[in-house]
Write an enzyme that holds these catalytic residues in place. Sequence first.
Site, PDB file in Angstrom:
ATOM      1  N   ALA A 152       0.825  -1.212   0.000  1.00  0.00           N
ATOM      2  CA  ALA A 152       0.000   0.000   0.000  1.00  0.00           C
ATOM      3  C   ALA A 152       0.858   1.262   0.000  1.00  0.00           C
ATOM      4  CB  ALA A 152      -0.935  -0.004   1.212  1.00  0.00           C
ATOM      5  N   TYR A 153       1.824   1.326   0.901  1.00  0.00           N
ATOM      6  CA  TYR A 153       2.685   2.514   0.969  1.00  0.00           C
ATOM      7  C   TYR A 153       3.442   2.700  -0.341  1.00  0.00           C
ATOM      8  CZ  TYR A 153       6.286   5.767   2.468  1.00  0.00           C
ATOM      9  OH  TYR A 153       7.128   6.862   2.561  1.00  0.00           O
ATOM     10  N   GLY A 154       4.058   1.628  -0.824  1.00  0.00           N
ATOM     11  CA  GLY A 154       4.835   1.715  -2.057  1.00  0.00           C
ATOM     12  C   GLY A 154       3.997   2.122  -3.253  1.00  0.00           C
ATOM     13  N   THR A 156       1.373   4.093  -3.224  1.00  0.00           N
ATOM     14  CA  THR A 156       1.102   5.531  -3.170  1.00  0.00           C
ATOM     15  C   THR A 156       2.324   6.334  -3.584  1.00  0.00           C
ATOM     16  OG1 THR A 156       1.688   5.759  -0.798  1.00  0.00           O
ATOM     17  CG2 THR A 156      -0.611   5.238  -1.323  1.00  0.00           C
ATOM     18  N   LYS A 157       3.497   5.857  -3.226  1.00  0.00           N
ATOM     19  CA  LYS A 157       4.715   6.594  -3.582  1.00  0.00           C
ATOM     20  C   LYS A 157       5.092   6.402  -5.053  1.00  0.00           C
ATOM     21  CE  LYS A 157       5.588   8.778   0.174  1.00  0.00           C
ATOM     22  NZ  LYS A 157       5.601  10.261   0.188  1.00  0.00           N
TER      23      LYS A 157
END
Length: 268
Positions: A152-154, A156-157
Amino acid sequence: MKTVVITGSTRGIGRGLAENFLASGCRVVISARSQEKVDEAVKELRAVHGEAAVTGIACDITSEQDLAGLWAFASATGPVDIWINNAGMSIVRKSLWEQSADDLRNIVDTNLTGLLLACKVALAGMLDQGHGQIWNMEGFGSTGQTNAGMAAYGATKRALNYLTASLQKEVKGTAVQVNTLSPGIVVTDLLVGDYDFSSAEWQKTRKILNILGDTVETVTPFLVRGILGAHKSGTRVAWLTGRKAFWRFLTAGFNKRDLFAGYDSQPA
């Protein structure tokens, strides 16, 4: 005197950026979701840099109304020269199917929707005033890295870099610039909060982070110098380059450091 707006700037990288911009003679507007935290940070920074140099206002970047208020507050005494989209969040590292739907919505709402809204507001303001720089903050995944527990974090980035490249085309032919900051691995509460310090996985990860990681105090002066020296859209200011990472691994046996010692002593 340049005016700099930094979202998510009461602690961590954002706070370090604010301190270094102030030391460089800029006027800085800080923000965070909590007005209480903003007021506390403003008081501390004014004690060092003077009352006129720093102001602040609460801003939730998922709210277009809050972002418009931040722009109005910052531009009330003159143009906004630099706007840094630093605010963001992470969630605990675990497989996607183990993540809660609420956590997934929150990270996308903050890291992607909030970024879109912030760019929308800042771009409109800068095009109206006739100039300005927007800087978007990369993170793990921005340049294609993948790792278990970081879906999820990756994602978005990774989307951040697509957005940045697209906006660079949209502002072409104007005096507005859209640029990228890449701080590398910086030891902050955001990074540390992703890990379970009691796990075997953490002990392995810790060794890597101690090789590649750095403190806010080390990284942010470099980033600020790069920002103030940038003069064209598409500039990327990166701390942890491939060459630097290679050298770190090559000399790791001679550099025994522990960036996380202070966290070991904190109560669970």
